[in-house]
Design an enzyme around this catalytic site. Structure first.
Site, PDB file in Angstrom:
ATOM      1  N   HIS A   3       1.095  -1.426  -0.482  1.00 23.03           N
ATOM      2  CA  HIS A   3       0.163   0.323   0.205  1.00 23.03           C
ATOM      3  C   HIS A   3       0.931   1.116   0.147  1.00 23.03           C
ATOM      4  CE1 HIS A   3      -3.996  -2.450   0.847  1.00 23.03           C
ATOM      5  NE2 HIS A   3      -2.925  -2.843   2.176  1.00 23.03           N
ATOM      6  N   ASN A  14       0.479   4.662   1.186  1.00 24.16           N
ATOM      7  CA  ASN A  14       0.035   5.237   2.472  1.00 24.16           C
ATOM      8  C   ASN A  14       0.766   4.345   3.415  1.00 24.16           C
ATOM      9  OD1 ASN A  14      -0.817   7.045   1.463  1.00 24.16           O
ATOM     10  ND2 ASN A  14      -2.753   7.105   2.086  1.00 24.16           N
ATOM     11  N   HIS A  17      -3.361   9.978   5.918  1.00 21.39           N
ATOM     12  CA  HIS A  17      -4.286  10.988   5.182  1.00 21.39           C
ATOM     13  C   HIS A  17      -4.175  11.710   4.944  1.00 21.39           C
ATOM     14  CE1 HIS A  17      -7.508  11.001   1.965  1.00 21.39           C
ATOM     15  NE2 HIS A  17      -7.738  11.733   3.039  1.00 21.39           N
ATOM     16  N   THR A  36      -5.952   4.154  -2.830  1.00 14.95           N
ATOM     17  CA  THR A  36      -6.765   4.707  -3.229  1.00 14.95           C
ATOM     18  C   THR A  36      -6.923   5.621  -3.600  1.00 14.95           C
ATOM     19  OG1 THR A  36      -7.229   3.526  -1.161  1.00 14.95           O
ATOM     20  CG2 THR A  36      -9.011   4.648  -2.189  1.00 14.95           C
ATOM     21  N   PRO A  37      -7.306   6.588  -4.608  1.00 19.93           N
ATOM     22  CA  PRO A  37      -7.432   7.297  -5.947  1.00 19.93           C
ATOM     23  C   PRO A  37      -8.108   8.605  -4.433  1.00 19.93           C
ATOM     24  CG  PRO A  37      -7.644   5.701  -7.577  1.00 19.93           C
ATOM     25  CD  PRO A  37      -8.192   5.385  -6.159  1.00 19.93           C
ATOM     26  N   LYS A  38      -7.781   9.609  -4.414  1.00 18.72           N
ATOM     27  CA  LYS A  38      -8.731   9.890  -3.555  1.00 18.72           C
ATOM     28  C   LYS A  38      -9.133  11.353  -3.940  1.00 18.72           C
ATOM     29  CE  LYS A  38      -5.855   7.725  -0.083  1.00 18.72           C
ATOM     30  NZ  LYS A  38      -5.279   7.471  -0.809  1.00 18.72           N
ATOM     31  N   GLU A  70      -9.842 -10.196   7.540  1.00 15.53           N
ATOM     32  CA  GLU A  70      -9.108  -9.485   8.128  1.00 15.53           C
ATOM     33  C   GLU A  70      -9.391 -10.052   9.164  1.00 15.53           C
ATOM     34  OE1 GLU A  70      -6.386  -6.206   6.982  1.00 15.53           O
ATOM     35  OE2 GLU A  70      -8.333  -6.716   5.307  1.00 15.53           O
TER      36      GLU A  70
HETATM   37 ZN   LIG Z   1      -2.930  -4.927   2.525  1.00 17.43          ZN
END
Ligand SMILES: [Zn+2]
Length: 287
Positions: free
Chosen positions: A15, A17, A65, A98-100, A225
């Site tokens: 990821h 981030n 973020h 994730t496009p924000k 998860e």
């Molecule tokens: Zn992951």
């Protein structure tokens, strides 16, 4: 460790981030602290904490973020993350993000992705190959690239996965799938579903994911998860994604189905132990 570092490796579950340098986060926190957006002393403690439970991880992602809201920062963290992976001799990485949208900063999902791609273009320490039309060039020289001066540099192949965050609506998820389709020529190779597993419902994302599947876009799902998500795990297995991430809390029957389906699973033992999803390495489902 020396031996591990030396081996050429592929990284399929990174990821953006989740891979930002601590030093960069501290620097960004300082700037945002001076602007009064965050309290630096509090943030410093969170960033430097070594082990985080899964819940704390998502708090950390919320903080990251807040610290990475403008295009310039997105470009910078992308560049640094790729440079760091290359330094560990990763030769192929699929980076997911994730496009924000952030109206205050004039950011759209598309401009966010353009900032990421600018980051790939701005990497300096290694040759980055991310456009699939470079395939011939990629195949011919594999892990090394020569520039006009005949200097040989290491090469890293980068592909992008666009993530749908579990907090998003069906419409927002559909926007991400559309964007992924539009950016295929710039190295986007799939869709990921991720985010806090305690938030959101599978049904919200089914339609956009089916659309992606219909268009031939490969899909990977964070799955199992957390405990007590039997129905969701089942629905995800029945969906037949190209890959599954984690696969921790599965019922016996679901293990059988997973094995029969031959869906590859992205597993990180260290992550599972550190986020306290698995109590010890001896109990890990990888075995
Ligand atoms: Zn992951």
């Amino acid at each position: 460790m020396e031996w591990c570092l030396k081996q050429p490796k592929i990284e399929l579950h990174a990821h953006l981030n989740g891979s930002v340098r601590n030093s960069t986060l501290l620097e960004l926190a300082k700037v945002q602290g001076e602007k009064g957006v965050v309290v630096f002393a509090d943030v410093e403690h969170v960033i430097m904490k070594n082990d985080r439970s899964l819940v704390e991880c998502f708090k950390m992602f919320d903080l990251i973020h807040v610290l990475t809201t403008d295009h310039e920062t997105v470009t910078r963290i992308t560049r640094e993350v790729i440079e760091d992976f290359a330094a560990e001799n990763i030769v192929y990485v699929e980076l997911r993000t994730t496009p924000k949208r952030n109206e205050a900063k004039g950011m759209t999902k598309r401009s966010y992705m353009e900032a990421v791609i600018d980051g790939l273009r701005s990497v300096d320490t290694v040759d980055v190959s991310f456009i699939p039309s470079d395939l011939n060039r990629e195949n011919s020289s594999r892990y090394f690239a020569s520039n006009d001066n005949g200097i040989t540099r290491r090469r890293i192949f980068v592909r992008l996965l666009l993530s749908i965050d579990r907090r998003e609506s069906t419409a927002a998820a559909m926007d991400t799938v559309q964007l992924a389709l539009e950016l295929r020529s710039l190295g986007v190779v799939g869709i990921d579903l991720s985010g806090n597993p305690l938030v959101g419902n599978w049904d919200t994302f089914l339609q956009p994911l089916l659309f992606a599947k219909d268009k031939g876009l490969p899909i990977t799902l964070h799955c199992g998860e957390v405990k007590n998500r039997k129905e969701e795990v089942q629905a995800m297995l029945d969906f037949l994604p190209q890959r599954i991430g984690h696969a921790i809390f599965f019922e016996e029957q679901q293990w059988k189905q997973l094995k029969q389906s031959k869906i590859p699973v992205e597993i990180c033992l260290t992550s599972n132990i550190r986020t306290e999803c698995v109590t010890s390495i001896n109990n890990h489902h990888f075995g």
